[in-house]
Design a protein around this motif. Structure first.
Motif, PDB file in Angstrom:
ATOM      1  N   THR A 313       0.799  -1.280  -0.128  1.00 23.11           N
ATOM      2  CA  THR A 313       0.058   0.045  -0.130  1.00 23.11           C
ATOM      3  C   THR A 313       0.912   1.296  -0.112  1.00 23.11           C
ATOM      4  O   THR A 313       1.931   1.341   0.409  1.00 23.11           O
ATOM      5  N   GLN A 314       0.377   2.466  -0.499  1.00 17.41           N
ATOM      6  CA  GLN A 314       1.112   3.620  -0.466  1.00 17.41           C
ATOM      7  C   GLN A 314       0.228   4.883   0.093  1.00 17.41           C
ATOM      8  O   GLN A 314      -1.142   4.717  -0.391  1.00 17.41           O
ATOM      9  N   ALA A 315       0.906   5.974   0.304  1.00 14.97           N
ATOM     10  CA  ALA A 315       0.022   7.026   0.786  1.00 14.97           C
ATOM     11  C   ALA A 315      -0.132   7.927  -0.808  1.00 14.97           C
ATOM     12  O   ALA A 315       0.277   7.483  -1.682  1.00 14.97           O
ATOM     13  N   THR A 316      -0.860   9.019  -0.624  1.00 18.57           N
ATOM     14  CA  THR A 316      -1.108   9.936  -1.690  1.00 18.57           C
ATOM     15  C   THR A 316       0.135  10.369  -2.312  1.00 18.57           C
ATOM     16  O   THR A 316      -0.059  10.631  -3.602  1.00 18.57           O
ATOM     17  N   TYR A 320       5.748   4.250   0.228  1.00 20.20           N
ATOM     18  CA  TYR A 320       5.497   3.005   0.614  1.00 20.20           C
ATOM     19  C   TYR A 320       5.101   3.025   2.003  1.00 20.20           C
ATOM     20  O   TYR A 320       5.885   3.274   2.991  1.00 20.20           O
ATOM     21  N   LEU A 321       4.053   2.147   2.296  1.00 21.99           N
ATOM     22  CA  LEU A 321       3.259   2.119   3.465  1.00 21.99           C
ATOM     23  C   LEU A 321       3.526   0.602   4.040  1.00 21.99           C
ATOM     24  O   LEU A 321       4.030   0.438   5.317  1.00 21.99           O
ATOM     25  N   SER A 322       3.102  -0.342   3.469  1.00 23.82           N
ATOM     26  CA  SER A 322       3.201  -1.754   3.675  1.00 23.82           C
ATOM     27  C   SER A 322       3.729  -2.558   2.336  1.00 23.82           C
ATOM     28  O   SER A 322       3.358  -2.013   1.517  1.00 23.82           O
ATOM     29  N   PHE A 349      -5.844  -2.744   8.883  1.00 26.43           N
ATOM     30  CA  PHE A 349      -5.242  -1.716   7.943  1.00 26.43           C
ATOM     31  C   PHE A 349      -5.272  -0.451   9.260  1.00 26.43           C
ATOM     32  O   PHE A 349      -6.248   0.176   9.273  1.00 26.43           O
ATOM     33  N   LEU A 351      -4.042   2.427   9.422  1.00 30.42           N
ATOM     34  CA  LEU A 351      -3.790   4.143   9.041  1.00 30.42           C
ATOM     35  C   LEU A 351      -5.085   4.851   9.192  1.00 30.42           C
ATOM     36  O   LEU A 351      -6.060   4.378   9.299  1.00 30.42           O
ATOM     37  N   GLN A 355      -6.770   8.970   1.610  1.00 26.97           N
ATOM     38  CA  GLN A 355      -6.684   8.116   0.491  1.00 26.97           C
ATOM     39  C   GLN A 355      -5.585   7.420   0.511  1.00 26.97           C
ATOM     40  O   GLN A 355      -4.559   7.938   1.077  1.00 26.97           O
ATOM     41  N   TYR A 356      -5.410   6.205  -0.053  1.00 25.34           N
ATOM     42  CA  TYR A 356      -4.397   5.284  -0.215  1.00 25.34           C
ATOM     43  C   TYR A 356      -4.403   4.522  -1.728  1.00 25.34           C
ATOM     44  O   TYR A 356      -5.407   4.489  -2.237  1.00 25.34           O
ATOM     45  N   PRO A 378      -6.990   3.123  -6.106  1.00 26.05           N
ATOM     46  CA  PRO A 378      -7.153   4.076  -4.847  1.00 26.05           C
ATOM     47  C   PRO A 378      -8.384   3.717  -3.935  1.00 26.05           C
ATOM     48  O   PRO A 378      -9.529   2.910  -4.509  1.00 26.05           O
TER      49      PRO A 378
END
Length: 420
Positions: A313-316, A320-322, A349, A351, A355-356, A378
């Motif tokens: 997963t990624q932020a806007t 990289y988040l996970s 999840f 967070l 939006q991710y 998204p």
């Protein structure tokens, strides 16, 4: 107007004429206005309110909602198209970086220049100058042209000048966003001293809702160039927060594929990628702390022996988040040419609302990258009215506390307690 009313706006409206070409102004003038070569833009529409002396009023709203236009009307920089605005008192305003300062003058000269504009005698400004210079704390730059100043130095001097001329009405439009945290704290401490005299008022514009709620007793919420709420700070800020999240969901739905970046060799193709619920149905939104399930459908044009699949997963900003790799499974995985489906699951999840995006990649046994996709699929972590009351954070973790011998466990739906 009552003697305790400092600012009174009645049916205030401001419209602009937008011409498509500079020559259209001449054409319209030559027709004596009988033919229109312009379109009208309404920056503020039918706004009414009264602000009493001693009030600290915040003005919030999205960019383009009319906040700056309203402040310029109050200051007399603009004239209303219709309606009226009556101001009872001397105004000192920080509307934008650089407004009211001559960039060729030194800092010292600009301080005296602002005093002259406010009709403060030079002798009085002489008495106040040392305090202004000490508060601005820009050292020897006080005698240098302000064109040499950094944005931080500029706002320090501008704010110091604005508050030490002791206005009846102080207007601050996002100016403090330029200063560092220490300077912002210093400014708010000084504002509290200024406001100890109940006859003064402050109009404060900021996108920092927590700052607005902490500092203001009343907030006006502008949306689509009109007032949609005017009331206690907490209630109005919470309404704005909820509305902003609804707007984000609409924008998110309209721009689902705008962040996608895909590269590859042509040996693998992404067919579909979805966030799904426990029943396998496609969804676009999950609750904070809910499980996350991602279904990926792809097509291979070559056989793969011991490939490595990446899902994350990624932020806007595509940070990289996970991330997880199938190589961690230490299991034999083989794919023949054709269509394939995999699922990636997280127990929760954790967070915060926002939006991710999903990232997906395929690498063969020789570590060649056959497919790489970022900013895919998204999805939105939803929010509710309680989110505004919670502190700023990145992770939405379940927490436990022990207070007074009782063990408390935070759950979004309830707070449970038991003896420690």
């Amino acid at each position: 107007m009552c003697s305790d009313i400092a600012i009174s706006a009645k049916n205030l409206t401001k419209r602009y004429r937008i011409f498509g070409h500079p020559g259209d102004r001449i054409k319209q003038a030559l027709t004596l206005g009988r033919v229109k070569f312009h379109r009208e833009f309404t920056a503020l529409n039918d706004v009414s309110f009264d602000i009493k002396k001693g009030e600290i009023v915040g003005i919030i709203g999205r960019n383009g909602s009319g906040k700056s236009t309203l402040l310029q009307l109050i200051c007399g920089i603009l004239k209303p198209t219709s309606g009226s605005i009556i101001v009872n008192g001397r105004i000192s305003a920080l509307l934008e970086l650089g407004a009211g300062f001559n960039h060729e003058f030194t800092g010292r000269e600009n301080v005296y220049f602002q005093g002259a504009i406010m009709s403060i005698p030079k002798e009085e400004m002489d008495r106040r100058f040392d305090e202004i210079a000490a508060f601005a704390d820009i050292g020897e730059f006080i005698d240098q042209p302000v064109r040499m100043y950094s944005s931080g130095m500029f706002v320090r001097l501008a704010f110091a000048t604005a508050i030490y001329v002791e206005p009846d009405i102080l207007i601050v439009d996002e100016a403090l966003a330029v200063g560092d945290m220490a300077f912002q704290r210093k400014c708010f401490e000084r504002l509290e001293i200024l406001l100890s005299e109940k006859k003064r008022i402050v109009l404060f514009v900021s996108h920092d809702l927590r700052q607005v709620e902490r500092f203001c007793s009343r907030v006006i919420f502008l949306r689509n160039n009109q007032i949609v709420a005017d009331g206690p700070a907490h209630n109005t800020c919470q309404l704005y927060y909820e509305q902003a999240n609804q707007d984000a969901m609409v924008e998110f739905t309209a721009n689902k594929s705008s962040r996608a970046k895909i590269t590859g060799t042509g040996e693998a193709e992404l067919l579909n990628i979805h966030v799904i619920d426990s029943n396998g149905h496609d969804i676009q939104e999950i609750q904070p702390g809910d499980p996350l399930r991602i279904r990926v459908q792809f097509k291979l044009y070559v056989p793969l022996r011991q490939p490595e699949l990446f899902v994350g997963t990624q932020a806007t900003d595509l940070q990289y988040l996970s991330a997880a790799s199938s190589a961690e499974l230490n299991a034999p995985i083989h794919f023949e040419p054709g269509d394939h489906t995999i699922e990636y699951r997280l127990d929760q999840f954790p967070l915060v609302p926002g939006q991710y995006f999903v990232r997906f990649a395929i690498r063969d046994e020789h570590f060649r990258l056959l497919f790489a996709g970022e900013g895919l699929c998204p999805f939105f972590v939803s929010t509710d009215s309680t989110e505004f009351d919670r502190p700023n954070r990145l992770l939405n973790l379940r927490t436990e506390w022990i207070v007074g011998g009782l063990h408390y466990q935070y759950d979004k739906s309830d707070i449970k307690s038991r003896k420690a």
